[in-house]
Scaffold this motif. Sequence first.
Motif, mmCIF file in Angstrom:
data_model
loop_
_atom_site.group_PDB
_atom_site.id
_atom_site.type_symbol
_atom_site.label_atom_id
_atom_site.label_comp_id
_atom_site.label_asym_id
_atom_site.label_seq_id
_atom_site.Cartn_x
_atom_site.Cartn_y
_atom_site.Cartn_z
ATOM 1 N N PRO A 193 56.458 47.713 36.097
ATOM 2 C CA PRO A 193 56.257 48.954 36.859
ATOM 3 C C PRO A 193 55.408 48.708 38.111
ATOM 4 O O PRO A 193 54.767 47.658 38.238
ATOM 5 C CB PRO A 193 55.514 49.850 35.870
ATOM 6 C CG PRO A 193 54.760 48.886 34.994
ATOM 7 C CD PRO A 193 55.657 47.688 34.843
ATOM 8 N N ALA A 194 55.412 49.682 39.030
ATOM 9 C CA ALA A 194 54.602 49.560 40.250
ATOM 10 C C ALA A 194 53.131 49.427 39.865
ATOM 11 O O ALA A 194 52.639 50.125 38.965
ATOM 12 C CB ALA A 194 54.808 50.781 41.137
ATOM 13 N N LEU A 195 52.435 48.511 40.550
ATOM 14 C CA LEU A 195 51.092 48.111 40.133
ATOM 15 C C LEU A 195 49.997 49.019 40.678
ATOM 16 O O LEU A 195 49.896 49.237 41.888
ATOM 17 C CB LEU A 195 50.832 46.670 40.588
ATOM 18 C CG LEU A 195 49.486 46.053 40.217
ATOM 19 C CD1 LEU A 195 49.376 45.873 38.700
ATOM 20 C CD2 LEU A 195 49.300 44.709 40.927
ATOM 21 N N THR A 196 49.151 49.515 39.780
ATOM 22 C CA THR A 196 47.904 50.173 40.178
ATOM 23 C C THR A 196 46.964 49.102 40.717
ATOM 24 O O THR A 196 46.795 48.042 40.102
ATOM 25 C CB THR A 196 47.261 50.881 38.979
ATOM 26 O OG1 THR A 196 48.119 51.936 38.537
ATOM 27 C CG2 THR A 196 45.897 51.464 39.345
ATOM 28 N N THR A 197 46.323 49.375 41.855
ATOM 29 C CA THR A 197 45.552 48.311 42.492
ATOM 30 C C THR A 197 44.507 48.887 43.434
ATOM 31 O O THR A 197 44.294 50.109 43.485
ATOM 32 C CB THR A 197 46.519 47.370 43.267
ATOM 33 O OG1 THR A 197 45.795 46.247 43.768
ATOM 34 C CG2 THR A 197 47.194 48.079 44.418
ATOM 35 N N PHE A 198 43.852 48.007 44.173
ATOM 36 C CA PHE A 198 42.899 48.408 45.203
ATOM 37 C C PHE A 198 43.352 47.862 46.540
ATOM 38 O O PHE A 198 43.615 46.664 46.668
ATOM 39 C CB PHE A 198 41.487 47.891 44.879
ATOM 40 C CG PHE A 198 40.821 48.668 43.788
ATOM 41 C CD1 PHE A 198 39.997 49.738 44.092
ATOM 42 C CD2 PHE A 198 41.058 48.363 42.460
ATOM 43 C CE1 PHE A 198 39.394 50.479 43.083
ATOM 44 C CE2 PHE A 198 40.471 49.101 41.446
ATOM 45 C CZ PHE A 198 39.637 50.162 41.756
ATOM 46 N N LYS A 199 43.449 48.737 47.510
ATOM 47 C CA LYS A 199 43.881 48.329 48.844
ATOM 48 C C LYS A 199 42.727 47.688 49.598
ATOM 49 O O LYS A 199 41.669 48.293 49.767
ATOM 50 C CB LYS A 199 44.401 49.525 49.639
ATOM 51 C CG LYS A 199 44.849 49.192 51.074
ATOM 52 C CD LYS A 199 45.369 50.426 51.772
ATOM 53 C CE LYS A 199 45.778 50.133 53.213
ATOM 54 N NZ LYS A 199 46.863 49.143 53.300
ATOM 55 N N VAL A 236 47.630 47.671 33.216
ATOM 56 C CA VAL A 236 47.340 46.512 34.071
ATOM 57 C C VAL A 236 46.943 47.011 35.461
ATOM 58 O O VAL A 236 47.641 47.840 36.057
ATOM 59 C CB VAL A 236 48.555 45.565 34.184
ATOM 60 C CG1 VAL A 236 48.232 44.401 35.122
ATOM 61 C CG2 VAL A 236 48.955 45.041 32.801
ATOM 62 N N MET A 237 45.826 46.482 35.958
ATOM 63 C CA MET A 237 45.297 46.858 37.276
ATOM 64 C C MET A 237 45.106 45.597 38.107
ATOM 65 O O MET A 237 44.664 44.568 37.593
ATOM 66 C CB MET A 237 43.962 47.593 37.101
ATOM 67 C CG MET A 237 43.312 48.081 38.383
ATOM 68 S SD MET A 237 41.732 48.955 38.044
ATOM 69 C CE MET A 237 42.335 50.467 37.270
ATOM 70 N N GLY A 275 37.101 50.548 39.338
ATOM 71 C CA GLY A 275 38.294 50.386 38.524
ATOM 72 C C GLY A 275 37.995 50.326 37.040
ATOM 73 O O GLY A 275 38.686 50.957 36.219
ATOM 74 N N ILE A 276 36.977 49.563 36.663
ATOM 75 C CA ILE A 276 36.630 49.448 35.238
ATOM 76 C C ILE A 276 36.132 50.784 34.704
ATOM 77 O O ILE A 276 36.493 51.200 33.589
ATOM 78 C CB ILE A 276 35.575 48.341 35.012
ATOM 79 C CG1 ILE A 276 36.128 46.988 35.477
ATOM 80 C CG2 ILE A 276 35.155 48.293 33.554
ATOM 81 C CD1 ILE A 276 37.452 46.591 34.862
ATOM 82 N N VAL A 311 44.288 45.037 31.225
ATOM 83 C CA VAL A 311 44.041 43.779 31.929
ATOM 84 C C VAL A 311 43.689 44.116 33.369
ATOM 85 O O VAL A 311 44.419 44.856 34.035
ATOM 86 C CB VAL A 311 45.281 42.859 31.893
ATOM 87 C CG1 VAL A 311 45.084 41.667 32.828
ATOM 88 C CG2 VAL A 311 45.548 42.373 30.469
ATOM 89 N N PHE A 312 42.554 43.582 33.823
ATOM 90 C CA PHE A 312 42.144 43.746 35.215
ATOM 91 C C PHE A 312 42.314 42.406 35.922
ATOM 92 O O PHE A 312 41.594 41.452 35.631
ATOM 93 C CB PHE A 312 40.689 44.216 35.292
ATOM 94 C CG PHE A 312 40.114 44.227 36.693
ATOM 95 C CD1 PHE A 312 40.710 44.984 37.686
ATOM 96 C CD2 PHE A 312 38.997 43.477 37.008
ATOM 97 C CE1 PHE A 312 40.195 44.995 38.976
ATOM 98 C CE2 PHE A 312 38.466 43.487 38.289
ATOM 99 C CZ PHE A 312 39.069 44.245 39.278
ATOM 100 N N GLY A 313 43.287 42.320 36.812
ATOM 101 C CA GLY A 313 43.518 41.091 37.563
ATOM 102 C C GLY A 313 42.728 41.093 38.852
ATOM 103 O O GLY A 313 42.710 42.098 39.574
ATOM 104 N N CYS A 314 42.075 39.972 39.160
ATOM 105 C CA CYS A 314 41.250 39.909 40.369
ATOM 106 C C CYS A 314 42.072 39.786 41.649
ATOM 107 O O CYS A 314 41.511 39.779 42.738
ATOM 108 C CB CYS A 314 40.233 38.772 40.268
ATOM 109 S SG CYS A 314 38.754 39.268 39.354
#
Length: 326
Positions: A278-284, A264-265, A165-166, A236-239
């Motif tokens: 908005p809809a969040l970019t993330t990791f499943k 924001v991720m 992600g980073i 911002v990268f949220g854990c």
Amino acid sequence: MAAKLSDVAKLAGVSTATVSRVLNGSGYVSKKAREKVVSAVDELEYRPSRVASYLASKKLDFDIGVLAGKKVSKILRDSSDQFYTIVFKGIQEFCEANNMNYSLFTVEEFPGDLDGYLLVGGEINEENVKKSKATGKPVVLVDQYLAGVKVDCIVSDGYDGAVYGIKKLLSGGLKRIVNIHGPLSHFGFKDRYDGYVAAMESAGYLPRSFEYDEDNDNMGAIIDLMLSRYGLPDAVFGCNDTAAIRAMEELKARNIGIPEDVSVMGFDDIVNAAVSSPALTTFKIFKREMGVAAARRLLNLLMNSEPHPMKISLFTEFVRRESTTV
């Protein structure tokens, strides 16, 4: 001549695949078919491994305890979150398909007379593990890893996801990336935090992080502190998704646009991630699969199969939505 797998299948009147499922503790097998396989194993003295020896004892069901700290126990009983509730469904599905009777307990309610234990969540500590292992029964941690304890565990690979992600953000020209994480005593948060730091430092950028207290919701204070001491970041990268969504809410409340001003991720891919604005970019994180893998590992240990402790890590999957420019 020693009996073969096909001999067991022929005597039991089932397929070799069914015999393999019984021996490996994987997939659904009816109780009747399981009994036929065990009887054939016994009659033919088929001994391919410790698994068959254990099956020959004719113990066809197990009583296991699903233990957690107070916070996660409440979640599991109330089905009140979008993470552990799904993990628990995976545990339930596997147990019900494999004659494993499960009961929920807090770690304080510890039952010492069960066949095995699944210890769930970041609240689990070394003392909980020692108490469970003192029974001499198998123990598997779920979504927790304790360094140096050498106990079986099933986790998600947050480090790999965070690095990916980073790097993704950096490749899009976003250099000032702030991390907001939960308590680092939880392996999942620490693993993602370590990945964030490693990726930033490897690229020659200074990591900057803040700890989010979800119970007391200090996100407003975090955003104010970040803006006053660090300035407006590129990303911002949220854990986890909860922290990322709260960060978006607080940024928008200060008239900061997402993602035009700040990307924001998040991490986890809870249901709310897809419907946030908005809809969040993330990791499943494959939460159900984590529960299934944990219950399967416990069954293997119950049957004395592959007894050496192992750490099983499930890779995550990047989900791009609207909250990032990359």
